[in-house]
Design an enzyme around this catalytic site. Structure first.
Site, PDB file in Angstrom:
ATOM      1  N   ASN A   1       0.831  -1.189   0.000  1.00  0.00           N
ATOM      2  CA  ASN A   1       0.000   0.000   0.000  1.00  0.00           C
ATOM      3  C   ASN A   1       0.877   1.255   0.000  1.00  0.00           C
ATOM      4  O   ASN A   1       1.980   1.271   0.563  1.00  0.00           O
ATOM      5  CB  ASN A   1      -1.002   0.007   1.165  1.00  0.00           C
ATOM      6  CG  ASN A   1      -0.376  -0.041   2.539  1.00  0.00           C
ATOM      7  OD1 ASN A   1       0.600  -0.745   2.782  1.00  0.00           O
ATOM      8  ND2 ASN A   1      -0.953   0.713   3.466  1.00  0.00           N
TER       9      ASN A   1
ATOM     10  N   GLU B   1       0.129   5.254   0.695  1.00  0.00           N
ATOM     11  CA  GLU B   1      -0.815   6.301   1.083  1.00  0.00           C
ATOM     12  C   GLU B   1      -0.368   7.649   0.543  1.00  0.00           C
ATOM     13  O   GLU B   1       0.798   7.837   0.168  1.00  0.00           O
ATOM     14  CB  GLU B   1      -0.917   6.377   2.608  1.00  0.00           C
ATOM     15  CG  GLU B   1      -1.515   5.132   3.219  1.00  0.00           C
ATOM     16  CD  GLU B   1      -1.601   5.199   4.731  1.00  0.00           C
ATOM     17  OE1 GLU B   1      -2.229   4.305   5.299  1.00  0.00           O
ATOM     18  OE2 GLU B   1      -1.041   6.127   5.353  1.00  0.00           O
TER      19      GLU B   1
ATOM     20  N   CYS C   1      -4.100   0.540  -2.541  1.00  0.00           N
ATOM     21  CA  CYS C   1      -3.978  -0.623  -1.664  1.00  0.00           C
ATOM     22  C   CYS C   1      -2.932  -1.586  -2.207  1.00  0.00           C
ATOM     23  O   CYS C   1      -2.615  -1.587  -3.398  1.00  0.00           O
ATOM     24  CB  CYS C   1      -5.317  -1.350  -1.564  1.00  0.00           C
ATOM     25  SG  CYS C   1      -6.643  -0.373  -0.839  1.00  0.00           S
TER      26      CYS C   1
ATOM     27  N   GLU D   1      -3.164  -4.804  -2.701  1.00  0.00           N
ATOM     28  CA  GLU D   1      -3.695  -5.769  -3.654  1.00  0.00           C
ATOM     29  C   GLU D   1      -3.733  -5.192  -5.070  1.00  0.00           C
ATOM     30  O   GLU D   1      -3.325  -5.855  -6.035  1.00  0.00           O
ATOM     31  CB  GLU D   1      -5.111  -6.210  -3.241  1.00  0.00           C
ATOM     32  CG  GLU D   1      -5.158  -6.877  -1.889  1.00  0.00           C
ATOM     33  CD  GLU D   1      -5.341  -5.927  -0.705  1.00  0.00           C
ATOM     34  OE1 GLU D   1      -5.768  -6.385   0.360  1.00  0.00           O
ATOM     35  OE2 GLU D   1      -5.049  -4.707  -0.840  1.00  0.00           O
TER      36      GLU D   1
END
Length: 140
Positions: A49, A51, A60, A62
């Site tokens: 991830n 941010e 994210c 994934e």
């Protein structure tokens, strides 16, 4: 289940997710996640991830892994399994947006949710029972 109960291919996938987690950029939430996916041809791609102060600009783990795989040639129905690793009290499932993105690339891949102590195995269909499958064609 415990890590010691896993098959070698499962361990490889989970270790890739665990290892990439250390590169996560999570200065706002402090919640670092790593993900790894295995394609049907056996390749493993990992992502973490990232941010951003503009919350919607983050990504994210994934989806980060999916982007890596697509950039290297994975196509629809190419996803075999995905692992998500987060150091939390409970293994953490992908968010709804990530589940939908994963559904574009696999019919019902295995999903492993892990932390340092435990691993849960399920399928994407168990987590996302009714994915968006297509947009209707517009009338001409």
């Amino acid at each position: 289940m415990r890590w010691s109960d896993l098959e070698p291919a499962e361990l490889e996938l989970l270790r890739a997710a665990r290892d990439v987690r250390r590169h996560a950029h999570a200065p706002y939430s402090g919640f670092k996640v790593g993900a790894a996916l295995r394609t049907r041809d056996g390749r493993v791609f990992a992502g973490c991830n990232v941010e951003n102060a503009s919350l919607g600009a983050g990504i994210c783990a994934e989806r980060s892994a999916v982007l890596q795989a697509v950039a290297q040639g994975m196509r629809r129905r190419g996803l075999d399994a995905v692992a998500v690793y987060a150091r939390d009290t409970h293994p953490t499932p992908p968010c709804g947006m990530c589940l939908q993105v994963l559904s574009e690339f696999g019919t019902d891949p295995a999903v492993y949710l892990a932390n340092a102590r435990t691993v849960e195995r399920m399928t994407l269909r168990e987590l996302l029972t009714r994915p968006f499958t297509h947009f209707p064609r517009r009338p001409r």
